[in-house]
Write an enzyme that holds these catalytic residues in place. Structure first.
Site, PDB file in Angstrom:
ATOM      1  N   GLN A 149      76.399  -5.630  33.394  1.00 60.09           N
ATOM      2  CA  GLN A 149      75.856  -4.467  34.082  1.00 60.09           C
ATOM      3  C   GLN A 149      74.337  -4.546  34.150  1.00 60.09           C
ATOM      4  OE1 GLN A 149      77.464  -0.848  32.562  1.00 60.09           O
ATOM      5  NE2 GLN A 149      76.203   0.469  33.842  1.00 60.09           N
ATOM      6  N   SER A 203      78.273  -9.025  28.081  1.00 63.95           N
ATOM      7  CA  SER A 203      78.944  -7.732  28.042  1.00 63.95           C
ATOM      8  C   SER A 203      80.174  -7.746  28.953  1.00 63.95           C
ATOM      9  CB  SER A 203      77.963  -6.618  28.409  1.00 63.95           C
ATOM     10  OG  SER A 203      78.496  -5.340  28.131  1.00 63.95           O
ATOM     11  N   LEU A 204      80.196  -6.944  30.036  1.00 65.74           N
ATOM     12  CA  LEU A 204      81.397  -6.931  30.877  1.00 65.74           C
ATOM     13  C   LEU A 204      81.682  -8.307  31.470  1.00 65.74           C
ATOM     14  CD1 LEU A 204      81.469  -6.835  34.321  1.00 65.74           C
ATOM     15  CD2 LEU A 204      79.815  -5.060  33.841  1.00 65.74           C
ATOM     16  N   ARG A 228      87.313   0.590  31.084  1.00 69.11           N
ATOM     17  CA  ARG A 228      86.163   0.416  30.195  1.00 69.11           C
ATOM     18  C   ARG A 228      84.938   1.131  30.753  1.00 69.11           C
ATOM     19  NH1 ARG A 228      81.856  -3.429  29.725  1.00 69.11           N
ATOM     20  NH2 ARG A 228      81.497  -4.253  27.603  1.00 69.11           N
ATOM     21  N   HIS A 268      76.959  -0.758  23.405  1.00 64.11           N
ATOM     22  CA  HIS A 268      77.047  -1.722  22.297  1.00 64.11           C
ATOM     23  C   HIS A 268      76.430  -1.167  21.014  1.00 64.11           C
ATOM     24  CE1 HIS A 268      78.793  -4.737  24.859  1.00 64.11           C
ATOM     25  NE2 HIS A 268      77.871  -4.468  25.748  1.00 64.11           N
ATOM     26  N   GLN A 327      83.859  -5.520  20.811  1.00 64.84           N
ATOM     27  CA  GLN A 327      82.682  -5.779  21.645  1.00 64.84           C
ATOM     28  C   GLN A 327      82.014  -4.496  22.122  1.00 64.84           C
ATOM     29  OE1 GLN A 327      82.656  -5.884  25.621  1.00 64.84           O
ATOM     30  NE2 GLN A 327      81.907  -7.965  25.974  1.00 64.84           N
TER      31      GLN A 327
END
Length: 310
Positions: free
Chosen positions: A10, A89-90, A114, A199, A247
């Site tokens: 992102q 991340s994603l 998510r 996170h 995560q």
């Protein structure tokens, strides 16, 4: 030549991204994707508006879908399978899908969920993130400890590359950081344009909400090693679900991930997806590595030729 593939997270989204991909891959990015998402992927990506595309619940599935479509184009160019992969991340979901650990449509369901859950968690507790410029992990740790000692809740959220550490916390935490950062050895902190403290423990409700869907998903052994953000080590075939859940609240250890990949002998990295963030992180972390960026269809031929895969 062996190479590793990297996928963005992102923040890489922009209005107009993926125009050629929508024309080339309607079976991936058309009606089926829209049915899963409940909104028009093409319209949001191509027309925005920016404030909509930037929202977590739109940005995450949009980046996942376009990065995966670009991966399909990369493979169709007769590029060989990489020797490893990772995502920021994603982008980790994209890496797992690229490796065949989860099918595209099922992964799109998970990424959409998510994004919604992370957006809801951010709305529930006003929070954010800030980049600490020129700061190593030791200094960042001292800052976090000073925050906690003063009743705050700053946490390290990303260790992206040398001199690129991101912290997350409440709005008041970030205000405290702006006021006290220089006294703690921070030359400059920059608030990030994100909706919440990703996170970090602020995303606990998102991790809890995601757990059932991830745990019931059909994961297979990856066709190539995929490094996990939370551990900076390759996924265990039996630990994919638990690691993806962890995560959400764990720091993104991207610098350590890249270093571990390099220690296995990987010296060429290809970013696949909008923007070039992971390419920049790879260059900063591994200055001797060969780093290429495939950000659209036009980049594929030259990049594939550069890694000797055509």
């Amino acid at each position: 030549m062996s190479y590793a593939v990297l996928f963005p997270g992102q923040g890489s989204q922009f209005v107009g991204m993926g125009a050629g991909l929508f024309e080339a891959y309607p079976q991936l990015l058309g009606e089926t994707a829209d049915e899963i998402l409940g909104w028009s992927l093409r319209r949001i990506c191509l027309d925005g508006p920016e404030e909509t595309l930037t929202r977590t619940e739109y940005a995450q599935p949009a980046l996942f879908a376009l990065s995966y479509a670009l991966w399909v184009a990369w493979r169709e160019s007769e590029a060989t399978l990489p020797a490893g992969g990772a995502g920021h991340s994603l982008g980790e979901y994209t890496a797992l899908s690229a490796a065949g650990a989860i099918q595209f449509e099922e992964a799109l369901h998970l990424v959409a969920l998510r994004g919604r859950l992370m957006s809801d968690a951010a709305d529930a507790a006003p929070s954010g993130m800030a980049a600490l410029l020129g700061v190593d992990v030791g200094v960042a740790t001292n800052v976090v400890e000073a925050s906690v000692a003063n009743g705050g809740s700053l946490q390290i959220a990303n260790i992206n590359a040398p001199g690129q550490v991101v912290v997350a916390g409440s709005v008041s935490d970030l205000e405290w950081l702006a006021e006290n950062g220089k006294d703690l050895g921070i030359r400059r902190s920059i608030p990030l344009k994100v909706a919440g403290a990703f996170h970090s423990s602020y995303m606990a409700s998102a991790a809890e909400g995601l757990e059932s869907a991830v745990s019931s998903s059909s994961f297979q052994s990856p066709g190539f090693p995929v490094w996990a953000n939370a551990t900076a080590k390759p996924y265990s075939p039996t630990g994919i679900a638990s690691t993806l859940i962890a995560q959400v609240t764990s720091p993104v250890l991207f610098e350590a991930t890249l270093q571990d990949m390099a220690e296995t002998g990987l010296g060429t990295f290809v970013h696949v997806g909008p923007g070039d963030v992971t390419a920049g992180l790879a260059k900063r972390t591994l200055p001797d590595a060969t780093v290429l960026a495939v950000t659209d269809l036009e980049d594929i031929e030259s990049a594939a030729a550069a890694v000797g895969t055509m």
